[in-house]
Write an enzyme that holds these catalytic residues in place. Sequence first.
Site, PDB file in Angstrom:
ATOM      1  CD  GLU A  96      -3.044  -0.926   0.131  1.00  0.00           C
ATOM      2  OE1 GLU A  96      -3.272   0.218  -0.311  1.00  0.00           O
ATOM      3  OE2 GLU A  96      -3.621  -1.947  -0.301  1.00  0.00           O
ATOM      4  CD  GLU A 118      -5.113   7.938  -3.456  1.00  0.00           C
ATOM      5  OE1 GLU A 118      -5.836   7.902  -2.438  1.00  0.00           O
ATOM      6  OE2 GLU A 118      -5.549   7.751  -4.611  1.00  0.00           O
TER       7      GLU A 118
END
Length: 271
Positions: A96, A118
Amino acid sequence: MAFSASYSLALLSFIFFSFASWGTEARGFPISSLISKELFDTIFLHKDNNACPAKNFYTYDSFIKASRCFPRFGSTGSLTTRKREIAAFLGQISHETTGGWPTAPDGPYAWGLCFKEEVNPQSVYCDSSNTEWPCYPGKSYNGRGPIQLSWNFNYGPAGKALGFDGLKNPEIVSNNSLIAFKTALWFWMTEQNPKPSCHNVMVGRYVPTEADIAANRTSGYGLVTNIINGLECGKPNDGRVNDRIGYFQRYAKLFNVDTGPNLDCENQKSY
Ligand SMILES: *[C@@H]1O[C@H](CO)[C@@H](O)[C@H](O)[C@H]1NC(C)=O
Ligand SMILES: *[C@@H]1O[C@H](CO)[C@@H](O)[C@H](O)[C@H]1NC(C)=O
């Protein structure tokens, strides 16, 4: 392994207590006994590299402190099961947050925990049909922290469970390393109805229904991938799935355990 006398005594009384109240489950056994700072630093070889935006954010201490809020994590089942669960969790959070690439120094799987937020989120991840966890104006529920928590319907309940306002203050997940690790462990330990918890899958507490069996959703690391991002499953040779597997294989080796069955989810239907 050589335990000191006092430690052995504490361990013995602990085991006695465990048997007395929780059967054979070694509940609350500290995971620091299975993952030392040295092992953590070997696993996350480049997390504090200058090239990593999360440099100096994800500390061993935060990880260990966060794990204390989830005493079943890494403390359920046999020694092999406990190590394998920790390796699986670290493998998934590494994918991730990966900063790795095929020819990266020390290989693609030495670059977990490189990112805390992100990059270029394509939306604010607001599911406005969810009225239980309404989005707060101007806030973005993009991926943050080790598990890249995203969507209002995850930020809301994670915050409620962990004591912060996930809807009004989602940024705290990338500003506070302890909270960041807690959100990842919260996701790992919590049932994602109709999906089981990643924890129950990795410790053998997941019992598939007939429909699950027909969908090939049987226990193993592949099912954990299916829980975290089922869109990657049900197709052959998905690069993201392979990256998750690569991390897990490297870590399982460092923990000296095998990876268990059903590593892949290529034959699984998603939920
Ligand atoms: C918290 O994180 C956000 C990004 O999610 C950043 O823009 C903000 O400056 C940070 N705030 C503090 C106080 O560090
Ligand atoms: C389950 O896996 C087998 C191969 O092991 C495959 O032939 C079958 O199509 C899979 N079932 C589903 C529902 O994907």
